[in-house]
Design an enzyme around this catalytic site. Structure first.
Site, mmCIF file in Angstrom:
data_model
loop_
_atom_site.group_PDB
_atom_site.id
_atom_site.type_symbol
_atom_site.label_atom_id
_atom_site.label_comp_id
_atom_site.label_asym_id
_atom_site.label_seq_id
_atom_site.Cartn_x
_atom_site.Cartn_y
_atom_site.Cartn_z
ATOM 1 N N HIS A 372 -69.900 17.878 7.977
ATOM 2 C CA HIS A 372 -69.517 17.571 6.599
ATOM 3 C C HIS A 372 -69.849 16.153 6.167
ATOM 4 C CE1 HIS A 372 -67.221 21.185 5.415
ATOM 5 N NE2 HIS A 372 -66.873 21.255 6.672
ATOM 6 N N LYS A 565 -60.985 11.893 -6.837
ATOM 7 C CA LYS A 565 -61.423 12.173 -5.467
ATOM 8 C C LYS A 565 -60.939 11.026 -4.593
ATOM 9 C CE LYS A 565 -65.638 12.437 -6.935
ATOM 10 N NZ LYS A 565 -66.386 13.556 -6.412
ATOM 11 N N ARG A 566 -61.065 11.207 -3.301
ATOM 12 C CA ARG A 566 -60.680 10.158 -2.359
ATOM 13 C C ARG A 566 -61.364 8.844 -2.733
ATOM 14 N NH1 ARG A 566 -63.168 9.243 2.704
ATOM 15 N NH2 ARG A 566 -64.351 11.160 2.353
ATOM 16 N N LYS A 571 -68.291 6.807 -2.812
ATOM 17 C CA LYS A 571 -68.052 7.669 -3.973
ATOM 18 C C LYS A 571 -68.153 6.882 -5.277
ATOM 19 C CE LYS A 571 -65.234 10.970 -1.363
ATOM 20 N NZ LYS A 571 -66.065 12.177 -1.519
ATOM 21 N N THR A 673 -66.913 19.357 -3.690
ATOM 22 C CA THR A 673 -66.405 20.618 -4.238
ATOM 23 C C THR A 673 -65.687 20.387 -5.567
ATOM 24 O OG1 THR A 673 -64.421 20.401 -2.838
ATOM 25 C CG2 THR A 673 -66.201 21.825 -2.044
ATOM 26 N N LYS A 677 -65.437 22.721 -9.135
ATOM 27 C CA LYS A 677 -64.219 23.079 -9.876
ATOM 28 C C LYS A 677 -64.344 22.686 -11.342
ATOM 29 C CE LYS A 677 -61.807 22.127 -5.596
ATOM 30 N NZ LYS A 677 -61.222 21.029 -4.811
#
Length: 830
Positions: A372, A565-566, A571, A673, A677
């Site tokens: 991952h 998100k985290r 990111k 993911t 969504k």
């Protein structure tokens, strides 16, 4: 019942289904509340939730029993999904949807003037995961049950989740997430299936009566793993699969001799030490004790789960393992459970008497590994000294696996000692460590990435040597999310609108949602207006949540621009924030012609020991405070950081989002993911050419996706000569943004607190190349703002994104896993 459980023993009489009409549900609810819980109406609301959950669980139980009967047959091939995280969220509402009894349940509660939504809100989010990895595992379990695939999930029953996130003066503050404080009505304890797990001790080598070399793991410090089962219901079928979670406890409650001598603390020390293993999700592993606890968690998961599978195997096959691989497959979710390769070898050899070659053949035919991450630092590596002390026997097996493997490498590439060093299971540099991802690759018949780009980069970069050796083992399985949770349940208004137009078969087969493309043309303005109305209702729900939790007013006519998100540097929440500062600066300079009002929402948790991530949260909150309180800004721009982001909040966020921020540095996000969504719920993506963004772009087309930034290959090229100072000098807008940050405008009374962030942005060694993408990002946002001002165009883009989301269902993902890796036969629903 000795070693037999009522739900696993197919010889027992089948449980009859209970009626699920509103009257029966009402009676069951009242009976549990009064007779089982000892409460009446007007008491603590949690008991209403508990009574209703037990009532619904009764309706789940008979399907659970039927599923076990079918899956427990001796000739049934089964898959076992090993994951340290299962971010399942709330269970009650999901079961009501899958059992198709939402209306009956709501009617039953109305007899007591109780609202179903209020009862559902009493359920805490299960603290069994942190982010995308755990939520993916939960979506996988949902799809496996809906597709009637015989898949059992194995995880850990954490007493405490990661943490509850509070914001104090802009800083993240961690509070304990004791999600099990009031119990969990959905779990069924299975103490009869306890497994003893070994730590420490030593390996005792000897020869048996036939002269065969054997090994016993002796003088160990043991703990006991107790099983707790959770039902995972399929969508409106007779399948209820099982998620089995392990809780650690001591082999004895306390030492009676110590207790009688008055040494009370010592008497319970062993019990407390054992229970600590599954006490907290993701203990801080910055310290040596934290690393040890984390390794104990991983080994307990692997050992208990493998022993449980073998227990069930021997129940129907005795001690014959000749065809074990024909009926069992283990899917390891990321690197965390990969000690399972060595542990299966240990069990088969040391406990079941198999010889190395047979045990290794079974292991390689049953183990499969999903990677991952493309971040080398995110791959598990355990210090050899820790492994030798904590897991001496598995470590011996790892050494032997490595010895045989390196021999094969030497024969394949004679004299290439550099390749041998690169591919060795043992990293010899510095503090010697075991490369757990390599153990998984060597011991597995399948290795997959989770998006097309990710899988390609694994083969070309991180695992290139192994791909050259075994190209047939590598494959791609692009992630997905379950449409039951993320559309049907999270967005009931949009679901009803879709079903009115195309029927409701799309909930089970999301590929059918592409029929919405027929409603994008000018002759379907009525449907498009309804779509817009539903979106506005969903935005109001989100605005209410933001007002309640952040005390910030979001105007639903504004573009809702969301990144949840985290919190992590790759990111690039920082890039998003730089754009917010840029917009703020434009407003202050009076550059507001053709302005698109915008509400920017951030959310996500930073790991407790991750200094930079926590500092980013502080900067977001400081910028938000300045922007929201500036009278010159007004409603043109609002910014909020939503604390304690979780599954339940995402069920409100995704339907209410207009613009989905997916801005990771290209080549760093394996899949994502959250992007799926948002897409399913009609949000348009602004994103880099990274992870599953690429496949979303391919699905919707260039005109319905705001693409920006360097591609993965360009990122790697720029690293050799990255000059952020030159980028700043060449861009007046970026100069203004950096000036505001460096002048302390957002930290007037907290001097220098953001110096680390500023230094990282301006560093030529910034691995995330944040400033390199700034101009492209701003231009893409300008395009998005212009598109949003054309309401009819934006609505058509929204419908198209939902219509193109069929590929991103975990049903498709699971079918690919099954067709290419697991080879399971779906059961026949009755």
């Amino acid at each position: 019942m000795n070693d037999k459980d009522w739900i696993e023993d197919s010889t027992l009489e089948e449980i009859a289904p209970l009626p699920a009409d509103s009257q029966s549900l009402s009676e069951g609810f009242h009976r549990y509340l009064r007779n089982h819980l000892g409460h009446f109406m007007g008491f603590v609301p949690f008991y209403l939730y508990e009574a209703l959950s037990l009532t619904i669980r009764d309706r789940v139980m008979w399907k659970w029993h039927k599923t076990w009967k079918r899956q427990s047959e001796a000739n049934t091939r089964k898959a076992y999904y090993l994951s340290l995280e299962f971010l399942i969220g709330r269970a009650l509402g999901n079961h009501l949807l899958n059992l198709d009894i939402e209306k009956e349940t709501a009617d039953a509660l109305m007899k007591y003037t109780v609202e179903l939504e209020d009862v559902i809100d009493e359920e805490p989010d299960a603290g069994l995961g942190n982010g995308g990895l755990g939520r993916l595992a939960a979506c996988f379990m949902d799809s496996c049950a809906t597709l009637d695939l015989p898949v059992i999930g194995y995880g850990l029953r954490y007493e405490y989740g990661m943490f509850h996130q509070q914001i104090d003066h802009g800083y993240q503050v961690e509070e304990p997430d004791h999600w099990l404080r009031d119990g969990n009505p959905w779990e069924v304890p299975r103490p009869e299936y306890e497994q003893t797990i070994h730590f420490g001790g030593r390996a005792h080598h000897y020869h048996d009566a036939d002269g065969v070399h054997r090994v016993r793991w002796v003088d160990t410090h043991d703990v006991v793993a107790i099983a707790y089962d959770l039902p995972i219901s399929g969508y409106r079928n007779d399948t209820v699969n099982t998620l089995r979670l392990w809780k650690s406890t001591s082999t004895k409650a306390f030492d009676l001799d110590d207790f009688n001598r008055g040494s009370y603390a010592e008497a319970v020390e062993a019990k407390n030490e054992a229970e600590h293993i599954t006490m907290v999700l993701y203990p801080n592993d910055a310290s040596e004790s934290g690393k040890e606890l984390r390794l104990k968690q991983q080994y307990l998961l692997a050992s208990a789960s493998l022993k449980d599978v073998i227990r069930k195997w021997e129940k129907t096959h005795g001690d014959n393992y000749d065809n074990f691989a024909e009926f069992n497959v283990f899917q390891m979710n990321d690197t965390h459970p990969t000690i399972a390769v060595a542990e299966l070898m240990r069990i088969l050899m040391d406990e079941k008497g198999l010889l190395w070659d047979q045990a290794w053949e079974i292991t390689q035919k049953t183990m499969a590994y999903t990677n991952h991450t493309l971040l080398p630092e995110a791959l598990e590596k355990w210090p050899v000294r820790l492994m030798e002390r904590l897991l001496p026997r598995p470590m011996e097996i790892i050494y032997h696996i490595n010895k045989l493997f390196l021999h094969d490498i030497a024969m394949r590439w004679p004299g290439d000692t550099e390749k041998q060093s690169r591919m060795s299971l043992i990293d010899e540099e510095g503090d010697k460590a075991v490369r757990m991802a390599y153990l998984a690759i060597i011991g597995s018949f399948s290795i997959n990435g989770v998006a097309a780009l990710h899988s390609r980069l694994l083969c070309e970069g991180l695992f290139r040597d192994f791909y050259e050796l075994w190209p047939e083992r590598f494959n791609n399985k692009t992630n997905g999310v379950t449409p039951r949770r993320w559309i049907a349940y999270a967005n009931p208004s949009m679901s009803a609108l879709i079903s009115h137009q195309i029927g409701d078969d799309w909930i089970r087969d999301l590929g059918q949602i592409d029929r919405l493309k027929d409603y994008i043309g000018d002759d379907h303005k009525k449907f498009q207006k309804k779509w817009h109305k539903v979106k506005q209702q969903n935005k109001q729900r989100l605005a209410d949540l933001v007002k309640q939790t952040c005390d910030v007013d979001f105007d639903t006519s504004s573009m809702f621009d969301v990144q949840v998100k985290r919190i992590h540097e790759y990111k690039r929440q920082l890039l998003n924030l730089l754009h917010v500062v840029h917009l703020y600066n434009r407003i202050k300079k009076g550059d507001t012609e053709n302005w698109t009002p915008r509400c920017v929402l951030f959310g996500g948790k930073a790991a407790p020991g991750y200094h930079m991530a926590k500092l980013i949260i502080k900067l977001i909150n400081n910028v938000a405070k300045v922007v929201n309180e500036d009278v010159d800004v007004g409603n043109r721009l609002k910014v909020a950081f939503l604390p304690d982001y979780n599954v339940s909040k995402m069920e409100i966020i995704a339907p209410g989002t207009d613009l989905s921020e997916q801005v990771s540095t290209a080549g760093k996000e394996a899949s994502g993911t959250g992007n799926m969504k948002f897409m399913m719920n009609g949000a348009i993506t602004i994103g880099t050419y990274d992870g599953a963004n690429i496949e979303i772009l391919d699905a919707v087309g260039d005109d319905n996706f705001f693409l920006f930034g360097l591609k993965a290959e360009e990122v790697e090229q720029m690293r050799h000569d990255y000059q952020p100072h030159q980028i700043i000098d060449d861009d007046p807008d970026l100069q203004d943004v950096m000036f505001l940050l460096e002048s302390g405008h957002f930290n007037l009374f907290e001097p220098s607190i953001f110096n680390d962030i500023i230094a990282s942005l301006k560093s030529p060694h910034d691995p995330w190349l944040t400033l390199a993408d700034f101009r492209s990002y701003v231009d893409a946002h300008d395009e998005a703002a212009a598109a949003y001002r054309d309401r009819e165009r934006w609505v058509r883009m929204s419908i198209l994104n939902t219509a193109c989301s069929g590929f991103f269902s975990t049903d498709r993902t699971m079918l690919e896993y099954n067709n290419d890796i697991w080879k399971l036969t779906p059961g026949v629903n009755q």
